[in-house]
Design a protein around this motif. Structure first.
Motif, PDB file in Angstrom:
ATOM      1  N   PRO A  88       0.819  -1.204   0.000  1.00 15.18           N
ATOM      2  CA  PRO A  88       0.000   0.000   0.000  1.00 15.18           C
ATOM      3  C   PRO A  88       0.859   1.262   0.000  1.00 15.18           C
ATOM      4  N   GLN A  89       0.250   2.338  -0.449  1.00 19.07           N
ATOM      5  CA  GLN A  89       0.973   3.608  -0.566  1.00 19.07           C
ATOM      6  C   GLN A  89      -0.015   4.757  -0.432  1.00 19.07           C
ATOM      7  N   VAL A  90       0.432   5.831   0.213  1.00 21.84           N
ATOM      8  CA  VAL A  90      -0.347   7.057   0.311  1.00 21.84           C
ATOM      9  C   VAL A  90       0.478   8.170  -0.300  1.00 21.84           C
ATOM     10  N   LEU A  91      -0.167   8.979  -1.128  1.00 17.97           N
ATOM     11  CA  LEU A  91       0.476  10.145  -1.727  1.00 17.97           C
ATOM     12  C   LEU A  91      -0.311  11.383  -1.322  1.00 17.97           C
ATOM     13  N   LEU A  92       0.369  12.414  -0.902  1.00 21.45           N
ATOM     14  CA  LEU A  92      -0.254  13.703  -0.626  1.00 21.45           C
ATOM     15  C   LEU A  92       0.156  14.632  -1.756  1.00 21.45           C
ATOM     16  N   LEU A  93      -0.841  15.119  -2.474  1.00 16.65           N
ATOM     17  CA  LEU A  93      -0.591  15.972  -3.636  1.00 16.65           C
ATOM     18  C   LEU A  93      -1.115  17.375  -3.405  1.00 16.65           C
ATOM     19  N   SER A  98       4.496   4.439   2.690  1.00 19.57           N
ATOM     20  CA  SER A  98       4.049   3.104   2.300  1.00 19.57           C
ATOM     21  C   SER A  98       4.179   2.164   3.493  1.00 19.57           C
ATOM     22  N   HIS A  99       3.470   1.082   3.378  1.00 20.31           N
ATOM     23  CA  HIS A  99       3.507  -0.012   4.341  1.00 20.31           C
ATOM     24  C   HIS A  99       3.347   0.461   5.783  1.00 20.31           C
ATOM     25  N   TRP A 100       4.283   0.112   6.654  1.00 25.02           N
ATOM     26  CA  TRP A 100       4.161   0.413   8.079  1.00 25.02           C
ATOM     27  C   TRP A 100       4.288   1.893   8.399  1.00 25.02           C
ATOM     28  N   ASP A 101       4.714   2.716   7.440  1.00 25.10           N
ATOM     29  CA  ASP A 101       4.807   4.159   7.672  1.00 25.10           C
ATOM     30  C   ASP A 101       3.447   4.847   7.537  1.00 25.10           C
ATOM     31  N   ILE A 102       2.436   4.101   7.093  1.00 29.96           N
ATOM     32  CA  ILE A 102       1.090   4.651   6.971  1.00 29.96           C
ATOM     33  C   ILE A 102       0.372   4.432   8.300  1.00 29.96           C
ATOM     34  N   THR A 103       0.284   5.513   9.078  1.00 27.09           N
ATOM     35  CA  THR A 103      -0.409   5.470  10.362  1.00 27.09           C
ATOM     36  C   THR A 103      -1.308   6.703  10.447  1.00 27.09           C
ATOM     37  N   GLU A 104      -2.262   6.661  11.351  1.00 23.33           N
ATOM     38  CA  GLU A 104      -3.108   7.841  11.535  1.00 23.33           C
ATOM     39  C   GLU A 104      -2.252   9.041  11.936  1.00 23.33           C
ATOM     40  N   LYS A 105      -1.264   8.809  12.756  1.00 24.37           N
ATOM     41  CA  LYS A 105      -0.379   9.894  13.209  1.00 24.37           C
ATOM     42  C   LYS A 105       0.428  10.471  12.047  1.00 24.37           C
ATOM     43  N   SER A 106       0.961   9.605  11.177  1.00 15.75           N
ATOM     44  CA  SER A 106       1.753  10.103  10.050  1.00 15.75           C
ATOM     45  C   SER A 106       0.876  10.856   9.058  1.00 15.75           C
ATOM     46  N   LEU A 107      -0.360  10.405   8.867  1.00 16.37           N
ATOM     47  CA  LEU A 107      -1.281  11.100   7.978  1.00 16.37           C
ATOM     48  C   LEU A 107      -1.639  12.470   8.533  1.00 16.37           C
TER      49      LEU A 107
END
Length: 78
Positions: free
Chosen positions: A49-54, A64-73
Protein backbone atom coordinates in the motif's frame (compact mmCIF):
# COMPACT_ATOMS: atom_id res chain seq x y z
CA UNK A 1 0.88 -4.74 6.29
CA UNK A 2 -1.84 -3.85 3.83
CA UNK A 3 -4.57 -4.42 6.39
CA UNK A 4 -2.93 -2.15 8.97
CA UNK A 5 -2.34 0.60 6.40
CA UNK A 6 -5.90 0.32 5.13
CA UNK A 7 -7.30 0.49 8.67
CA UNK A 8 -5.19 3.53 9.57
CA UNK A 9 -6.13 5.33 6.36
CA UNK A 10 -9.83 4.48 6.66
CA UNK A 11 -9.93 5.64 10.28
CA UNK A 12 -8.14 8.87 9.39
CA UNK A 13 -10.46 9.67 6.49
CA UNK A 14 -13.60 8.89 8.51
CA UNK A 15 -12.39 11.13 11.35
CA UNK A 16 -11.68 14.07 9.03
CA UNK A 17 -14.90 15.98 9.70
CA UNK A 18 -13.27 19.26 8.58
CA UNK A 19 -12.56 17.90 5.10
CA UNK A 20 -8.85 18.73 5.19
CA UNK A 21 -8.33 17.02 1.82
CA UNK A 22 -10.02 15.14 -0.99
CA UNK A 23 -9.38 11.42 -0.76
CA UNK A 24 -9.16 8.94 -3.62
CA UNK A 25 -8.36 5.24 -3.42
CA UNK A 26 -6.98 3.29 -6.35
CA UNK A 27 -7.35 -0.47 -6.17
CA UNK A 28 -4.11 -1.52 -7.81
CA UNK A 29 -5.12 -5.00 -8.93
CA UNK A 30 -8.42 -3.86 -10.41
CA UNK A 31 -6.98 -0.65 -11.90
CA UNK A 32 -3.40 -1.47 -12.82
CA UNK A 33 -3.36 1.00 -15.72
CA UNK A 34 -4.47 3.85 -13.42
CA UNK A 35 -1.85 2.89 -10.85
CA UNK A 36 0.87 2.77 -13.50
CA UNK A 37 -0.21 6.15 -14.90
CA UNK A 38 -0.08 7.72 -11.44
CA UNK A 39 3.42 6.36 -10.82
CA UNK A 40 4.59 7.52 -14.25
CA UNK A 41 2.95 10.96 -14.21
CA UNK A 42 4.01 11.79 -10.66
CA UNK A 43 7.40 10.12 -11.00
CA UNK A 44 7.02 8.05 -7.86
CA UNK A 45 8.04 4.46 -7.36
CA UNK A 46 4.90 2.36 -7.09
CA UNK A 47 4.43 0.63 -3.76
CA UNK A 48 1.40 -1.07 -2.34
CA UNK A 49 0.00 0.00 0.00
CA UNK A 50 0.97 3.61 -0.57
CA UNK A 51 -0.35 7.06 0.31
CA UNK A 52 0.48 10.15 -1.73
CA UNK A 53 -0.25 13.70 -0.63
CA UNK A 54 -0.59 15.97 -3.64
CA UNK A 55 -0.91 19.71 -4.02
CA UNK A 56 -1.03 21.40 -7.39
CA UNK A 57 -0.23 18.13 -9.13
CA UNK A 58 3.01 17.66 -7.18
CA UNK A 59 3.81 15.04 -4.57
CA UNK A 60 4.39 16.71 -1.20
CA UNK A 61 4.60 13.53 0.86
CA UNK A 62 4.41 9.80 0.41
CA UNK A 63 4.37 6.83 2.73
CA UNK A 64 4.05 3.10 2.30
CA UNK A 65 3.51 -0.01 4.34
CA UNK A 66 4.16 0.41 8.08
CA UNK A 67 4.81 4.16 7.67
CA UNK A 68 1.09 4.65 6.97
CA UNK A 69 -0.41 5.47 10.36
CA UNK A 70 -3.11 7.84 11.53
CA UNK A 71 -0.38 9.89 13.21
CA UNK A 72 1.75 10.10 10.05
CA UNK A 73 -1.28 11.10 7.98
CA UNK A 74 -2.22 13.82 10.47
CA UNK A 75 1.33 15.15 10.51
CA UNK A 76 1.49 15.20 6.71
CA UNK A 77 -1.68 17.30 6.47
CA UNK A 78 -0.71 19.75 9.22
Amino acid sequence: MSAAAWKATRNFVLADEEGKADYVMVKVIESRSVSNAIANDLRVRHQSPQVLLLQGGKVLWTASHWDITEKSLEKALS
